[in-house]
Design an enzyme around this catalytic site. Structure first.
Site, PDB file in Angstrom:
ATOM      1  N   LYS A   1       0.865  -1.181   0.000  1.00  9.00           N
ATOM      2  CA  LYS A   1       0.000   0.000   0.000  1.00  9.00           C
ATOM      3  C   LYS A   1       0.904   1.233   0.000  1.00  9.00           C
ATOM      4  CE  LYS A   1      -4.172   1.826   2.122  1.00  9.00           C
ATOM      5  NZ  LYS A   1      -3.774   3.207   2.037  1.00  9.00           N
TER       6      LYS A   1
ATOM      7  N   CYS B   1      17.144  30.341  31.597  1.00 13.94           N
ATOM      8  CA  CYS B   1      16.638  31.182  32.668  1.00 13.94           C
ATOM      9  C   CYS B   1      17.850  31.547  33.524  1.00 13.94           C
ATOM     10  CB  CYS B   1      15.615  30.383  33.477  1.00 13.94           C
ATOM     11  SG  CYS B   1      15.213  31.132  35.056  1.00 13.94           S
TER      12      CYS B   1
HETATM   13  S1  IVH Z   1      -6.788  -0.578  -4.421  1.00 19.49           S
HETATM   14  C1  IVH Z   1     -11.184  -0.667  -4.202  1.00 19.49           C
HETATM   15  N1  IVH Z   1      -4.208  -0.974  -4.256  1.00 19.49           N
HETATM   16  O1  IVH Z   1      -5.052   3.149  -0.739  1.00 19.49           O
HETATM   17  C2  IVH Z   1      -9.714  -0.663  -4.241  1.00 19.49           C
HETATM   18  N2  IVH Z   1      -5.103   1.005  -3.309  1.00 19.49           N
HETATM   19  O2  IVH Z   1      -8.307   3.399   0.411  1.00 19.49           O
HETATM   20  C3  IVH Z   1      -9.172   0.681  -4.166  1.00 19.49           C
HETATM   21  N3  IVH Z   1      -3.436   2.490  -2.334  1.00 19.49           N
HETATM   22  O3  IVH Z   1      -7.216   5.377  -2.298  1.00 19.49           O
HETATM   23  C4  IVH Z   1      -7.742   0.843  -4.071  1.00 19.49           C
HETATM   24  N4  IVH Z   1      -1.682   1.255  -2.797  1.00 19.49           N
HETATM   25  O4  IVH Z   1      -4.733   5.654  -2.689  1.00 19.49           O
HETATM   26  C5  IVH Z   1      -5.238  -0.159  -3.951  1.00 19.49           C
HETATM   27  N5  IVH Z   1      -1.932  -1.434  -4.217  1.00 19.49           N
HETATM   28  C6  IVH Z   1      -2.948  -0.626  -3.928  1.00 19.49           C
HETATM   29  C7  IVH Z   1      -2.763   0.601  -3.258  1.00 19.49           C
HETATM   30  C8  IVH Z   1      -3.884   1.390  -2.960  1.00 19.49           C
HETATM   31  C9  IVH Z   1      -2.102   2.381  -2.251  1.00 19.49           C
HETATM   32  C10 IVH Z   1      -4.231   3.610  -1.762  1.00 19.49           C
HETATM   33  C11 IVH Z   1      -5.115   4.306  -2.739  1.00 19.49           C
HETATM   34  C12 IVH Z   1      -6.521   4.199  -2.204  1.00 19.49           C
HETATM   35  C13 IVH Z   1      -6.280   3.817  -0.771  1.00 19.49           C
HETATM   36  C14 IVH Z   1      -7.313   2.837  -0.284  1.00 19.49           C
END
Ligand code: IVH
Length: 677
Positions: A121, A431
């Site tokens: 992520k 101080c």
């Molecule tokens: S999938 C429905 N995959 O995380 C699936 N998100 O709330 C939607 N993000 O807004 C996202 N890495 O900004 C997905 N490998 C990844 C990701 C990812 C970062 C972020 C993205 C999204 C938030 C999830």
């Protein structure tokens, strides 16, 4: 149009096409595959030739030309666009249990077999890219999920976003691609350094600076920022797509960068394993991640599971405990230390970060606050680094409320009203009043603390009370408290038993070794380690009182700053009187360490993990090194001991796996105390 003009134009078109094709290939090799095949100069030559032709023949300019990446278009307000398919967000989980619950829900909903795709992520900004006929026609922010901003001009400047799809292998020409725009930590730091040098405002972290950059109105500025793009979602015309994992492969074929750390997992155990692995390996990545994303692989199963409210049922974010968190700075308070240092401290709305709730964090000094323009009432970023000391690392300016005022240091001590001053070559304020009650309290607390005289029952609250009620004016007064035990017992929160315990603990403190006494005195620049050096080399308080500058400097590890500080301390009449009272009270004024005990840890390698309660990492390191030991940063089979504090990291696991001896904090303290006495 004459024939020669026409043929000239035809050859121009051909050259333009040729250049674009070559540049696109080089872009992909450089920005997507990270394997460039030509030098930067050669690349620039191609780009310049193309730009020149397009200038001469503007009729052949196209939005998917690589020249469009340099930006230039200025947008006053980004148009709002509606997403064809809403951009959902993910439900967050932080524990293995919750992920296992998620898996149970999936299992009972699907009935049949299924696989997960685990991804990193990336901590950036989500965007949606639309391609029509193979050409990028729109780039948009997520916004509220239903509609976002059209930031196409800015997106075009990102080199890892293909302006034209490579459609040869899969025939996909109309598609939506989603992914994360981000910045590496190194690029972020470099950019901040440049901004600082130019006197511009610096950014708090890579994610903030990415979000800020994407919203810039001048795309030429965006082009100069080091943004990158990683794709994680594909939607294409027709019904050809079946599996998310395969889609990632297709995205790669289309010319996108996809993560090389994605993993197909057959069951939830493998998912948990992936999460654990990346929790400990996150520092290895050049960019920040804040967890992993777990998705059901089969698109038909994704469809079957559907979504609730704003998040899909087929995916979940499995986050790491945040080491960085936003919170409100309620006020800036000033703390007066034992040598009179006036330190600004952030009083924060409590926030859970790095595994503990934080409500105080250091702001270092006036310059730090001014450089970051930190103001009371601001939303600030609190960070816990490897040293686990919480810091305010910046301000979220977009969230600043109107009416906040810059902070300025007062001219009077908040404790005693005396003047405070800042020496010309220092960042700190002091101080001037050595009898300032805050200084008095801090000196007594320092004296009584665990690494010093270790007097139980004399915490912050007790010291405050005893100073306020006039029982203590300095630490030497501790040793005449016995005479006033009757009065003490009458104080609020005290009784016969607690007073007796305190007096007993004060009595026992007389047995602490000479080095601890030296440390407890609170001489500036004399920490626990320096105190040991002084004690071992000078061997008695009398020798210390008689030492001159050269005697002190001759000791390995003692520099002019420490030597001067020691001399200044012992030259002071009040300090001399205090030392004499401590001598009469019977404290240890002579060093008893034998040479044999000195290097008890000689040749031993230690690794520290987690938070120790009684000493900081650097103190622990100092104690080990003074005893001839060595501190390493990672566990290997050559490690002799791993010292484990609160919330240990993966090093503990590794130590267990390798069969390395594990010491708790008290084991460790016993070991270092034994090897020095
Ligand atoms: S999938 C429905 N995959 O995380 C699936 N998100 O709330 C939607 N993000 O807004 C996202 N890495 O900004 C997905 N490998 C990844 C990701 C990812 C970062 C972020 C993205 C999204 C938030 C999830």
């Amino acid at each position: 149009m004459g024939a020669s003009v026409k043929s000239r134009q035809e050859s121009v078109v051909a050259r333009i096409e040729q250049l674009r094709k070559e540049i696109r290939e080089h872009d992909e090799r450089y920005y997507v595959q990270a394997q460039p095949t030509i030098s930067d100069e050669e690349y620039d030559r191609l780009l310049r030739e193309l730009a020149k032709l397009e200038e001469e023949f503007p009729q052949f300019r196209t939005p998917d030309s690589p020249t469009q990446r340099v930006g230039g278009q200025v947008t006053k307000e980004f148009p709002t666009v509606v997403h064809e398919v809403p951009m959902l967000s993910l439900a967050n989980t932080y524990s293995e249990e919750e992920v296992r619950d998620f898996d149970r829900r999936i299992r009972s909903a699907l009935g049949g077999p299924y696989r997960y795709v685990c991804e990193l992520k990336v901590d950036g900004v989500a965007v949606s890219l639309l391609y029509r006929d193979g050409v990028l026609v729109r780039g948009a922010t997520r916004g509220d999920g239903t509609q976002g901003d059209d930031i196409t001009v800015n997106i075009r400047t990102i080199r890892s976003v293909p302006l034209r799809l490579r459609t040869t292998r899969n025939g996909i020409r109309n598609a939506e691609v989603r992914g994360e725009v981000f910045m590496t930590r190194e690029d972020f730091q470099r950019m901040n350094r440049e901004r600082e040098a130019a006197g511009e405002r610096t950014f708090v972290n890579p994610r903030n600076s990415t979000a800020g950059t994407l919203k810039l109105q001048d795309s030429a500025l965006v082009a100069r920022r080091p943004l990158q793009f990683i794709a994680y979602y594909l939607r294409a015309d027709g019904n050809v797509l079946k599996s998310h994992y395969e889609n990632l492969g297709i995205l790669k074929d289309l010319g996108f960068r996809v993560s090389e750390h994605t993993r197909l997992c057959g069951n939830v155990d493998e998912v948990v394993q992936y999460w654990k692995e990346w929790e400990s390996r996150r520092e290895e990545l050049p960019y920040d991640i804040d967890g992993v994303v777990v998705k059901i692989d089969a698109l038909a199963q994704q469809e079957e599971l559907g979504a609730i409210a704003k998040s899909p049922r087929w995916a979940i974010a499995f986050k790491f405990a945040a080491r960085r968190q936003e919170t409100v700075l309620r006020s800036i308070i000033l703390q007066v230390g034992r040598v009179g240092t006036v330190t600004p401290v952030a009083d924060l709305e409590p926030v859970f970060v790095g595994g503990t709730t934080v409500s105080r964090a250091t702001l270092h000094n006036e310059d730090y606050i001014r450089d970051l323009d930190i103001r009371p009432g601001d939303v600030v970023v609190v960070e816990k680094g490897g040293d686990v000391i919480p810091k305010v690392s910046g301000v979220v300016l977009e969230k600043r409320k109107p009416g906040t005022k810059p902070f300025s240091m007062p001219s009077l001590c908040p404790e005693c009203g005396s003047k405070i001053f800042r020496p010309a070559d220092e960042a700190n304020f002091y101080c001037v009043n050595t009898e300032c009650p805050a200084q008095v309290r801090a000196r007594i607390e320092h004296f009584a603390q665990r690494g010093a005289m270790d007097i139980e029952g004399l915490g912050e609250a007790a010291v405050d009370q005893l100073v306020e009620k006039g029982f203590l004016k300095n630490y030497a007064d501790l040793y005449s408290l016995r005479r006033r035990s009757g009065d003490l017992e009458k104080l609020e929160r005290w009784g016969k038993k607690s007073v007796a315990n305190l007096l007993e603990s004060i009595e026992q403190s007389k047995q602490r070794p000479f080095s601890r006494v030296l440390f407890a005195l609170g001489i500036r620049h004399v920490g626990a380690g320096v105190a040991q050096l002084l004690a071992r080399n000078l061997r008695s308080m009398d020798a210390l009182l008689e030492a001159n500058f050269d005697d002190l400097q001759r000791i390995q590890g003692i520099g002019p700053q420490i030597a001067e500080s020691v001399l200044r301390f012992v030259a002071d009449r009040h300090n001399r009187a205090l030392i004499e009272r401590l001598r009469r009270a019977g404290l240890t004024f002579e060093e008893k360490t034998t040479a044999a005990g000195l290097f008890g840890l000689s040749g031993k390698t230690f690794v520290l993990t987690g938070t120790l309660e009684s000493l900081s990492r650097s103190e622990a390191k100092e104690r080990i090194e003074e005893r001839g030991g060595h501190v390493a940063s990672s566990v290997s089979k050559n490690t002799d001991y791993v010292v484990v504090g609160r919330e240990p990291g993966s090093k503990l696991e590794r130590a267990r796996r390798l069969g390395v001896a594990v010491l708790t904090e008290s084991d460790f303290l016993a070991m270092i105390n034994n090897s020095s006495q």
